[in-house]
Design an enzyme around this catalytic site. Structure first.
Site, mmCIF file in Angstrom:
data_model
loop_
_atom_site.group_PDB
_atom_site.id
_atom_site.type_symbol
_atom_site.label_atom_id
_atom_site.label_comp_id
_atom_site.label_asym_id
_atom_site.label_seq_id
_atom_site.Cartn_x
_atom_site.Cartn_y
_atom_site.Cartn_z
ATOM 1 N N ASP A 12 98.737 29.014 12.938
ATOM 2 C CA ASP A 12 97.437 29.602 13.232
ATOM 3 C C ASP A 12 97.692 30.907 14.008
ATOM 4 O O ASP A 12 98.824 31.244 14.361
ATOM 5 C CB ASP A 12 96.528 28.623 13.981
HETATM 6 C C1 BGC Z 1 91.453 30.158 13.321
HETATM 7 C C2 BGC Z 1 91.793 29.872 11.888
HETATM 8 C C3 BGC Z 1 91.687 31.130 11.078
HETATM 9 C C4 BGC Z 1 92.607 32.172 11.687
HETATM 10 C C5 BGC Z 1 92.643 33.467 10.911
HETATM 11 C C6 BGC Z 1 92.214 31.350 13.876
HETATM 12 O O1 BGC Z 1 91.743 31.713 15.123
HETATM 13 O O2 BGC Z 1 91.732 29.005 14.101
HETATM 14 O O3 BGC Z 1 90.927 28.887 11.387
HETATM 15 O O4 BGC Z 1 92.019 30.855 9.739
HETATM 16 O O5 BGC Z 1 92.168 32.440 12.994
HETATM 17 O O6 BGC Z 1 91.498 34.200 11.066
#
Ligand code: BGC
Length: 787
Positions: free
Chosen positions: A302
């Protein structure tokens, strides 16, 4: 420079001295490979991967493991905002938050034309419930209990994404969420494992189809692995601590369902799970995902989560963080900039075998080849600009209609007659009040891709249309803001309510500010002074409807007691207004059912229907009064009942449904038969139980019911929930019509994990219920017999 290097090395050694190598990294059982994703394991594809890999330098391989956001930031940034040079040097494998054929092609040209080996970039994006056409939020879509609909919706999202150069969507989020305080409950299917698993597979089918090379297919990314939806106290990014039994029984199945459906990628979670950050957890990322499930795609971290291993206190510096994440099974580093900057030195110093980098690069390249990116790296820049066509609107409308849940529809107050809903066509005057009645942006919900709020039709617009047509006078007042303590608008709202024959209040949360990521709450009532406005208007005694636009179950106890009609609309997407208006006016009969329990008080959270039993259940105790004596010593609150405000699976219709004759194909089944079906054997014992029931439309209008099957297992070696959903069907019935419905219970539905973490069927008793919610009363029982 030299000093920094030496200090860095010392730090690295310090961190690594405690490092336990990934105990599972070397053994991926070949037998399971083909179930995961046939395309990723195809021999021809893998030959291309190996040929390419053989030509790549260490830096180029690490480049494939590196991802940056080159557009709108969805988390903390890196020091740079221009990645062109890095791309040209082959040091970037993927970009995200870059959308549009022209833009993606521009970056793609750098990768394909300037890098030594011409390896294309993979563009990712958070396409959660639509890319340009914005559909209801996932929690709402789940309320439809309609996986075919979810597949259609995600297929449209895939087509639009692919047109925009996006071949990788960071969806579905399949985290089970049992706590309404957690803002991201809006992004998933809610609290139930069975439904969550069905929906997870539906999203994958919609996004990927059965052939990733198709130009309208996108690779899905199942997230957030694992158990991100269970943070302590509902607080975002907080610790998750649960037994392995609960992890396997409740939280893992939806991820597994997605992998079985062929999901090409997985995103690891931010949270620690049982003491190990998910980003550095070989137990989940290697043992479960790769060894047990045979996953062949790649794992992306993530946003910035590799670096966060330092804050978690398990890495003393960036190099240790990169080492731990990669070794555990995170193949691609999203935004930490640590793989690119640290891995090469780790390999050169001998701390990290190059084969670990090779394997991660291989997994990324496999997905790129499977998507056909090497053969078709660019997208057509000349396709017509996006328009929310009537076909797209029709799907968005149907999705919204199926997602709405009618929570209450009581009689109109005296002297009016009949139920409050649907609103009669000849109503002379309607008052529409509330900050959500005319807010386009809120209709889209959180993570609304590149959707345009201008495409959203609000409830005010849609009601105006229908009222013009019916010659009804529509009065509108905003009444208040979503979050304010000023009551300046109350007087106008009360004045129009007084003039009206029916009052509709559109209240709820701000989608961008109060729902989705980083939106945990300690209070679950209506925000600001909306409750005061509601009480002031509802106490006028008019037939009043509360329409809720929100991303989570809210604790609306006062409304449930005093407002005669309540419609949960969630965030319904671009066709919000028409869908809600058609349900209010009875042109559409509501059919959605809750997939997240509504609490009476925030202190009940986490609140979910499939709880484990307690030794002192309070089922037969009157909980409406504080305890007076022995009734105290039960599993209860002394200031509130245990019951939810509205239970899982609940939702009303403008007709009524009755259930009868729940029957089983047999009252006993041998555990052995369930465990080892002897397919094809003439004398084979039955390997499943069939559950039949009759469902009847007992009301006056046609309607669709979501018939649900629940079971309870008593007598096994571990506790099983007091009820568990194990089947559902949408059944459409004309007035007076009866249909026979049937479900089957076989190994998948009846087995569970024992304390050795083996999936078992034990000699035990099962209760079965079929009905319209988790409180279904019609049931039967059967026995699973031993040898
Ligand atoms: C979120 C994810 C997301 C990623 C990219 C993160 O902060 O937890 O769900 O896909 O950002 O934007």
């Amino acid at each position: 420079m030299a000093l920094t290097f030496v200090l860095g090395l010392l730090g690295l050694l310090g961190g690594l001295s405690n490092y336990v190598p990934n105990p599972w990294s070397q053994e991926i059982p070949a037998a399971r490979v083909s179930v995961a994703n046939a395309q990723l394991t195809a021999r021809a594809l893998n030959e291309r991967v190996e040929n390419l890999l053989a030509k790549m330098t260490l830096d180029e391989k690490i480049g494939q493991l590196t991802q940056y956001s080159a557009g709108t930031m969805t988390g903390p940034g890196t020091a740079r905002n221009d990645y062109n040079d890095l791309i040209a040097e082959g040091q970037v494998g993927s970009l995200f938050n870059v959308v549009g054929a022209k833009l993606t092609n521009r970056f793609q040209r750098i990768a394909v034309e300037k890098t030594r080996l011409h390896i294309p970039l993979l563009f990712g994006f958070d396409v959660i419930h639509g890319e340009r056409t914005i559909f209801p939020v996932p929690l709402a879509l789940a309320s439809s209990f309609d996986p075919v609909l979810v597949e259609q919706v995600s297929h449209v999202a895939a087509e639009e994404s692919a047109d925009d150069g996006i071949r990788w969507v960071f969806s579905p989020m399949v985290d089970i969420a049992r706590d309404a305080r957690w803002g991201r409950i809006t992004e998933g299917a809610g609290e139930d494992t069975f439904l969550g698993s069905v929906m997870a597979a539906a999203y994958i089918r919609g996004y990927q189809g059965d052939d990733l090379t198709r130009p309208d297919a996108v690779a899905a990314c199942v997230k957030h692995f694992a158990a991100y939806g269970a943070p302590n106290a509902g607080r975002e990014y907080n610790t998750v601590d649960m037994s392995e039994l609960t992890l396997r029984q409740v939280y893992l199945p939806p991820y597994h369902a997605a992998i079985k459906a062929g999901a090409a990628t997985v995103m690891s979670a931010f949270n620690p799970l049982n003491g190990v950050p998910a980003t550095a957890d070989p137990f989940t990322l290697t043992k479960i995902l790769r060894q047990e499930w045979g996953f062949q795609g790649f794992v992306v971290s993530d946003f910035g989560a590799v670096k966060e291993l330092i804050a978690h206190g398990v890495a003393s510096n960036g190099a240790v963080a990169a080492f731990k994440a990669l070794s555990a099974g995170v193949d691609m580093d999203m935004m930490s900039d640590l793989y690119r900057t640290k891995l090469a030195d780790l390999v050169k110093s001998g701390d990290l075998p190059e084969s670990v980098v090779d394997e991660a690069a291989r997994r990324v390249l496999r997905v790129k080849f499977a998507l056909g990116l090497f053969d078709h790296p660019y997208v057509d820049e000349n396709h017509l600009p996006y328009v929310a066509t009537p076909e797209k609107r029709a799907l968005a409308r149907r999705a919204a209609e199926e997602s709405l849940v009618l929570l209450k529809n009581g009689p109109k107050p005296v002297p009016y007659a009949g139920t409050v809903l649907p609103i009669a066509r000849n109503t002379p005057t309607i008052a529409l009040i509330g900050p959500l009645a005319d807010s386009q942006i809120d209709m889209l919900g959180s993570w609304s891709g590149v959707g345009d709020a201008a495409d959203a039709v609000t409830l005010l617009n849609a009601m105006q249309d229908r009222c013009d047509w019916a010659k009804t006078k529509l009065l509108y007042a905003k009444g208040t803001e979503i979050l304010t303590d000023s009551d300046a608008g109350f007087a106008e709202a009360i004045a129009i309510a007084k003039k009206a024959d029916v009052v509709v209040l559109a209240l709820g949360e701000s989608a961008p500010k109060m729902t989705g990521e980083s939106s945990s709450l300690t209070r679950l009532g209506l925000p600001g002074n909306q409750e005061d406005l509601l009480e002031a208007v509802a106490s006028l005694g008019k037939p009043t409807v509360l329409v809720l636009f929100d991303g989570r179950p809210l604790a609306i106890k006062w409304a449930a007691q005093h407002v005669p009609a309540i419609l949960e609309a969630w965030y319904p997407g671009i066709e919000a207004g028409p869908a809600v208006a058609d349900i209010l006016f009875g042109n559409v009969n509501p059919s959605g059912k809750l997939t997240a329990t509504f609490p009476r008080a925030v202190g009940q959270e986490p609140l979910f229907y499939n709880q484990l039993p307690t030794g002192r259940p309070a089922d037969d105790i009157d909980l409406t009064h504080p305890p007076t004596g022995e009734d105290k010593y039960f599993s209860r609150y002394i200031d509130e009942t245990n019951a939810p405000l509205f239970p899982f699976g609940f939702g009303l219709s403008y007709t009524a449904f009755g259930y009868a004759n729940v029957t089983l194909s047999q009252s006993k089944i041998a555990a052995d038969a369930l465990t080892q079906p002897k397919a094809g054997h003439f004398f084979a014992p039955a390997s499943e139980i069939r559950v039949a029931a009759q469902v009847r439309n007992t009301g006056a209008v046609a309607g669709t019911e979501v018939a649900q099957l629940y079971i309870r297992n008593t007598g096994g070696s571990v506790e099983e929930p007091v009820r568990e959903l194990k089947g559902f069907q949408r059944v459409t019935l004309a007035p007076g019509e009866t249909k026979q419905i049937e479900f089957t219970l076989g190994f998948d539905e009846l087995s569970y994990y024992n304390l050795e973490m083996a999936r078992v069927i034990e000699p035990t008793r099962y209760q079965v219920w079929v009905g319209g919610s988790s409180e279904a009363t019609q049931g039967a029982e059967f026995e699973v017999t031993g040898p």
